[in-house]
Design an enzyme around this catalytic site. Structure first.
Site, PDB file in Angstrom:
ATOM      1  N   ASN A 184     -27.363   2.569 -18.132  1.00 54.76           N
ATOM      2  CA  ASN A 184     -27.738   4.261 -18.298  1.00 54.76           C
ATOM      3  C   ASN A 184     -29.001   4.404 -17.238  1.00 54.76           C
ATOM      4  OD1 ASN A 184     -26.012   4.115 -21.197  1.00 54.76           O
ATOM      5  ND2 ASN A 184     -25.084   4.823 -19.811  1.00 54.76           N
ATOM      6  N   ILE A 216     -31.470   9.007 -15.564  1.00 54.65           N
ATOM      7  CA  ILE A 216     -30.945   9.056 -15.937  1.00 54.65           C
ATOM      8  C   ILE A 216     -28.875   9.314 -16.412  1.00 54.65           C
ATOM      9  CG2 ILE A 216     -30.882   9.340 -18.760  1.00 54.65           C
ATOM     10  CD1 ILE A 216     -33.539   9.760 -18.616  1.00 54.65           C
ATOM     11  N   CYS A 217     -28.203   8.573 -16.606  1.00 50.87           N
ATOM     12  CA  CYS A 217     -26.826   8.630 -16.655  1.00 50.87           C
ATOM     13  C   CYS A 217     -26.861   9.456 -18.304  1.00 50.87           C
ATOM     14  CB  CYS A 217     -26.194   8.070 -16.337  1.00 50.87           C
ATOM     15  SG  CYS A 217     -24.207   8.410 -16.582  1.00 50.87           S
ATOM     16  N   LEU A 218     -26.941  11.101 -18.008  1.00 56.64           N
ATOM     17  CA  LEU A 218     -26.605  11.739 -19.202  1.00 56.64           C
ATOM     18  C   LEU A 218     -25.686  12.555 -19.299  1.00 56.64           C
ATOM     19  CD1 LEU A 218     -27.606  11.052 -22.644  1.00 56.64           C
ATOM     20  CD2 LEU A 218     -29.619  12.322 -21.994  1.00 56.64           C
TER      21      LEU A 218
END
Length: 154
Positions: free
Chosen positions: A83, A90-92
């Site tokens: 992620n 950042i994939c959040l």
């Protein structure tokens, strides 16, 4: 209106900064002395993960309409994670469509720490790493540990 939001953003950023440095925060933070909108933080790799023992540097850049828009968090320390990509993005969800003004930098850093503990391979930013995580956890952990030892132990 922009000036008023800018002032509100500055007040909120200052308040969060003071709260984090006065409390025993889990995270080390600092900021650019010339720009309140730029912070640097260090997080420790969580125990029991391949990131344990690593220290990861993250830059934080606040928008002028904070807290109505999320800050941008960027990993400066390379990390092997499904992620988080090579550019440090950042994939959040809380940094995108699930952001709310009630969130704080400290809550986001906690969420990032939790993401290190429990990656989400079903929504990967790096599909190859997400596949490896799902299909060969042992090899994923080995690569993540090696990457951490190489990049996050300065």
């Amino acid at each position: 209106m922009f000036k008023k939001m800018d002032k509100k953003a500055t007040q909120r950023i200052e308040k969060e900064y003071k709260a984090m440095i006065s409390n025993d925060s889990l995270y080390s933070i600092g900021r650019d002395s010339n720009d309140i909108y730029k912070w640097k933080t260090m997080i420790h790799g969580p125990r029991g993960t391949p990131y344990e023992g690593g220290i990861f540097n993250i830059d934080i850049k606040f928008p002028t309409d904070y807290p109505f828009k999320p800050p941008k968090f960027t990993f400066r320390t390379p990390i092997y994670h499904p992620n988080i990509n090579d550019e440090g993005s950042i994939c959040l969800d809380i940094l995108k469509d699930k952001w709310t003004p009630t969130l704080t930098v400290e809550k986001v850093l906690l969420s990032i720490t939790l993401l290190l503990e429990d990656p989400n391979p079903d929504d990967p930013l790096v599909p190859d790493i997400g596949q490896l995580f799902k299909n060969n956890r042992f090899l994923f952990d080995q690569r993540a540990r090696e990457f951490t030892a190489r990049h996050a132990n300065d």
